[in-house]
Design a protein around this motif. Structure first.
Motif: not given
Length: 316
Positions: A167-169, A173-175, A200-205, A231-232
């Protein structure tokens, strides 16, 4: 669908792995004694007497009403680190908890070549680990009188982005969530100083400012950890109210809301005060993209139990 999902994950992992070769060196190490000392902040504590609790106390000889003082204060629960390269958590004693793995091998940022070289999309590994300052903190707190307690376990990993690599990378499904697709929904910052959406709660900003990118991923990790059923891969720190025991737990962290949380900067500069994001992060930017850490403080309300049944309480 499975083929598309797998391909996206592999592409993302490849991109991050390539970027890791150009990132800046790790900042100085943050140590456990330093973190424990930071918990002695009376400014972050904000101890207040907010009312009373009335208890029905009964014995074989009859019943009486007893009262106790109701208090509110913040507790440092988590150390949330946001850093460039996988395995380089700036809190040195826990860096071994999140080494590179097959699905999480790199870190860094993507760049575009224009008239000048600038960073657009950044990636941050993020860990949320139980604050180690409990003994020191509660020793200080005892001088204030009655106090509340948190169920947080020191040194316990509540969230490690290397274990949540899918999910973090990939942002899946949060996108596809409404929060990620609706402009103005769940965003951190204000008009004219918008740092980033939470979803989405991920590491990309998508953020050229390194401090703001790191703060965003810290906020996202706290958003996940303080809620159940996300969902993590994580361990929730989401206590519920227990008035029968004289305890009222904080609400889940919400960006921009000081009634749910506060942040205390630990790295690169130790602060003895707390704030919420945005917090003037431009002044905290490292010269080179690097590693950051904050303590997450959350507010608790409580009163001593003085009977078999809580009749009523006063205060916010």
């Amino acid at each position: 669908m499975m083929r598309t999902f797998t391909s996206l994950s592999m592409a993302v992992a490849l991109t991050i792995g390539m970027a890791s070769t150009t990132t800046a060196p790790q900042a100085r190490a943050l140590t456990t004694p330093e973190i424990a000392e930071s918990s002695l902040s009376t400014s972050c504590l904000e101890y207040q007497v907010i009312g009373i609790c009335a208890w029905l106390y009964c014995t074989p000889y009859g019943c009486t009403v007893r009262t106790s003082t109701r208090v509110k204060h913040f507790i440092p629960e988590l150390v949330v680190s946001s850093y460039e390269n996988t395995g380089d958590n700036p809190w040195s004693e826990v860096a071994m908890l999140s080494p590179p793995t097959g699905d999480a091998t790199g870190g860094g940022r993507a760049t575009e070549e224009a008239d000048s070289r600038h960073s657009n999309t950044r990636f941050k590994n993020t860990d949320a680990i139980g604050h180690p300052g409990g003994a020191v903190f509660y020793r200080m707190l005892s001088s204030f009188g009655y106090s509340c307690e948190s169920d947080v376990l020191p040194y316990t990993p509540y969230f490690l982005s290397t274990l949540d690599a899918l999910a973090w990378r990939s942002s899946l499904p949060e996108m596809a969530y409404p929060e990620a697709l609706t402009p103005g929904m769940r965003e951190m910052g204000t008009v004219g100083d918008l740092w980033s959406p939470i979803y989405p709660r991920s590491g990309f900003v998508s953020q050229p400012h390194d401090y703001k990118a790191a703060a965003t991923t810290a906020q996202r990790a706290a958003d996940v950890v303080t809620r159940n059923g996300q969902p993590h891969v994580y361990m929730p720190l989401a206590p519920t109210d227990n008035p029968a025991a004289g305890k009222w737990a904080p609400d889940p962290v919400m960006e921009g809301d000081p009634d749910t949380h506060k942040w205390q900067q630990l790295e690169p500069n130790m602060s003895m005060s707390c704030s919420i994001f945005p917090d003037g992060g431009e002044s905290h930017q490292l010269q080179d993209p690097g590693n950051y850490a904050w303590a997450l403080w959350r507010p608790y309300r409580c009163c001593a139990v003085r009977g078999q049944e809580l009749l009523y309480f006063t205060g916010e």
